[in-house]
Design a protein around this motif. Sequence first.
Motif, PDB file in Angstrom:
ATOM      1  N   TYR A   1       4.312  13.486   0.382  1.00 42.70           N
ATOM      2  CA  TYR A   1       5.369  13.797  -0.569  1.00 42.70           C
ATOM      3  C   TYR A   1       5.030  13.107  -1.895  1.00 42.70           C
ATOM      4  CZ  TYR A   1       7.285  14.948   3.926  1.00 42.70           C
ATOM      5  OH  TYR A   1       7.439  15.470   5.174  1.00 42.70           O
ATOM      6  N   LEU A   2       4.774  13.887  -2.929  1.00 38.40           N
ATOM      7  CA  LEU A   2       4.373  13.375  -4.234  1.00 38.40           C
ATOM      8  C   LEU A   2       5.438  13.682  -5.274  1.00 38.40           C
ATOM      9  CD1 LEU A   2       0.708  14.756  -4.255  1.00 38.40           C
ATOM     10  CD2 LEU A   2       1.426  12.423  -3.707  1.00 38.40           C
TER      11      LEU A   2
ATOM     12  N   SER B   1       2.269   4.372   1.051  1.00 37.78           N
ATOM     13  CA  SER B   1       3.091   4.734  -0.105  1.00 37.78           C
ATOM     14  C   SER B   1       2.401   4.141  -1.318  1.00 37.78           C
ATOM     15  CB  SER B   1       4.516   4.178  -0.005  1.00 37.78           C
ATOM     16  OG  SER B   1       5.260   4.886   0.955  1.00 37.78           O
ATOM     17  N   PHE B   2       2.514   4.844  -2.450  1.00 30.69           N
ATOM     18  CA  PHE B   2       1.929   4.308  -3.674  1.00 30.69           C
ATOM     19  C   PHE B   2       2.833   4.568  -4.859  1.00 30.69           C
ATOM     20  CE2 PHE B   2       0.220   8.672  -4.042  1.00 30.69           C
ATOM     21  CZ  PHE B   2       0.454   8.950  -5.382  1.00 30.69           C
TER      22      PHE B   2
ATOM     23  N   GLN C   1      -0.194   0.454  -7.106  1.00 27.81           N
ATOM     24  CA  GLN C   1       0.462  -0.255  -6.009  1.00 27.81           C
ATOM     25  C   GLN C   1       0.354   0.628  -4.773  1.00 27.81           C
ATOM     26  OE1 GLN C   1       1.695  -3.472  -6.462  1.00 27.81           O
ATOM     27  NE2 GLN C   1       0.599  -3.092  -8.382  1.00 27.81           N
ATOM     28  N   LEU C   2      -0.342   0.165  -3.753  1.00 21.79           N
ATOM     29  CA  LEU C   2      -0.620   0.963  -2.552  1.00 21.79           C
ATOM     30  C   LEU C   2      -0.397   0.094  -1.320  1.00 21.79           C
ATOM     31  CD1 LEU C   2      -1.777   3.599  -1.292  1.00 21.79           C
ATOM     32  CD2 LEU C   2      -4.055   2.609  -1.634  1.00 21.79           C
TER      33      LEU C   2
ATOM     34  N   PHE D   1       3.126   9.018   2.386  1.00 15.04           N
ATOM     35  CA  PHE D   1       2.290   9.686   3.369  1.00 15.04           C
ATOM     36  C   PHE D   1       2.884   9.473   4.760  1.00 15.04           C
ATOM     37  CE2 PHE D   1      -0.062   9.006  -0.351  1.00 15.04           C
ATOM     38  CZ  PHE D   1      -1.164   9.843  -0.383  1.00 15.04           C
ATOM     39  N   ALA D   2       3.316  10.543   5.399  1.00 15.39           N
ATOM     40  CA  ALA D   2       3.893  10.473   6.738  1.00 15.39           C
ATOM     41  C   ALA D   2       2.818  10.922   7.729  1.00 15.39           C
ATOM     42  CB  ALA D   2       5.125  11.367   6.832  1.00 15.39           C
ATOM     43  N   GLU D   3       2.243   9.953   8.445  1.00 15.42           N
ATOM     44  CA  GLU D   3       1.099  10.248   9.297  1.00 15.42           C
ATOM     45  C   GLU D   3       1.431  11.155  10.482  1.00 15.42           C
ATOM     46  OE1 GLU D   3      -0.741   6.517  10.312  1.00 15.42           O
ATOM     47  OE2 GLU D   3      -1.136   6.051   8.203  1.00 15.42           O
TER      48      GLU D   3
END
Length: 146
Positions: free
Chosen positions: A111-112, A89-90, A76-77, A103-105
């Motif tokens: 953040y994983l 986000s995934f 899910q992406l 993912f904060a561009e």
Amino acid sequence: MKNISSTLKTLSSQLLQAQDFTVTVKKYTESGAWGLCTSIDLYDCNLEKMKDEDSIRAFVKEVLKEIGMIPVGELQLRHFGAKKQIGYSFAQFIETSLLSGHFAETPKSIYLDIFSCKEYNPQQLIDYAKKHFEAKSVSARITIRP
């Protein structure tokens, strides 16, 4: 504020280098705990890779292979947000739980999180993520879930 943020990233990176995750994994294995959770913060990443859906898909597929996890269902992406909160986000279910990422561009940060009841090597996950997204610094935390 930027100097404080930069200092915290540097200290986090130094702490990560000093940690021995094998001790934590050994404690997890010996304790009979339910699961192992690793949270990874990647800083100053390659923005093009962060914004590339194919790059993110390849990362998820390869990192799961690297740590010996089997995906369940489709990745899910989604790309969404506004202003400073925009990015991908995934979520990927795995046979033993979940891998997720945000993912904060604007700050070029990722953040994983992975939670699994199957033992894995957190350092492999950290190293692969840092290399794939060309992060300049990284911090990580591991939690044993009883």
